[in-house]
Design a protein around this motif. Structure first.
Motif, PDB file in Angstrom:
ATOM      1  N   TRP A   1      48.500  56.409  26.790  1.00 20.84           N
ATOM      2  CA  TRP A   1      47.476  55.468  26.329  1.00 20.84           C
ATOM      3  C   TRP A   1      47.802  54.080  26.866  1.00 20.84           C
ATOM      4  O   TRP A   1      48.956  53.650  26.810  1.00 20.84           O
ATOM      5  CB  TRP A   1      47.434  55.414  24.801  1.00 20.84           C
ATOM      6  N   PHE A   2      46.780  53.421  27.371  1.00 22.58           N
ATOM      7  CA  PHE A   2      46.882  52.043  27.835  1.00 22.58           C
ATOM      8  C   PHE A   2      45.763  51.249  27.181  1.00 22.58           C
ATOM      9  O   PHE A   2      44.816  51.821  26.638  1.00 22.58           O
ATOM     10  CB  PHE A   2      46.753  51.978  29.358  1.00 22.58           C
ATOM     11  N   ARG A   3      45.874  49.927  27.245  1.00 24.47           N
ATOM     12  CA  ARG A   3      44.810  49.100  26.686  1.00 24.47           C
ATOM     13  C   ARG A   3      44.640  47.835  27.508  1.00 24.47           C
ATOM     14  O   ARG A   3      45.553  47.397  28.199  1.00 24.47           O
ATOM     15  CB  ARG A   3      45.093  48.749  25.224  1.00 24.47           C
ATOM     16  N   GLN A   4      43.434  47.276  27.422  1.00 25.31           N
ATOM     17  CA  GLN A   4      43.136  46.028  28.125  1.00 25.31           C
ATOM     18  C   GLN A   4      42.353  45.137  27.193  1.00 25.31           C
ATOM     19  O   GLN A   4      41.200  45.437  26.839  1.00 25.31           O
ATOM     20  CB  GLN A   4      42.351  46.292  29.409  1.00 25.31           C
ATOM     21  N   GLY A   5      43.013  44.051  26.760  1.00 22.68           N
ATOM     22  CA  GLY A   5      42.382  43.097  25.877  1.00 22.68           C
ATOM     23  C   GLY A   5      41.639  42.028  26.638  1.00 22.68           C
ATOM     24  O   GLY A   5      41.758  41.931  27.874  1.00 22.68           O
TER      25      GLY A   5
END
Length: 124
Positions: free
Chosen positions: A36-40
């Motif tokens: 899992w990765f995220r981009q704020g």
């Protein structure tokens, strides 16, 4: 063709919980690492968690340790991310990703398959 599809995002208050899911329609789910990765807002894509092909090993970003849990169900071709104690800084578009590696990895470049993302918004 679409292969990884995330779901489970939404709007939650700080301190709340969400469970993200990612279904893999391909044939390689059970043979490699998932992550899992995220981009704020205004930020680059950052690592959240990764799990080995068999689910026996996992690794987490320091920012989510103790709050998030990654898991997988290989017969269902599904990856999960249980998120507890959510904070406003967890607000981001969350992506699941697949790799041919066997052991967990925090590196974006190790992943070759990506979903479209599911939005998580945490209000204060």
């Amino acid at each position: 063709q679409v292969q990884l599809v995330e779901s489970g995002g939404g709007l939650v208050r700080a301190g709340g919980s969400l469970r993200l899911s990612c279904v893999d329609s391909g044939r390689t789910f059970s043979s490699g690492v998932m992550g899992w990765f995220r981009q704020g807002p205004g930020r680059g894509r950052e690592f959240v968690a990764s799990i080995s092909w068999n689910g026996y090993s996992s690794t987490y970003a320091d920012s989510v340790k103790g709050r998030f849990t990654i898991s997988r169900d290989n017969p269902k071709n599904t990856l999960y991310l249980q998120m507890n104690g959510l904070k406003p800084e967890d607000t981001a578009l969350y992506y699941c990703a697949g790799s041919s590696r066997l052991l967990p990895s925090p590196h974006v470049t190790d992943y070759t398959r990506w979903g479209q993302g599911t939005q998580v918004t945490v209000s204060s």
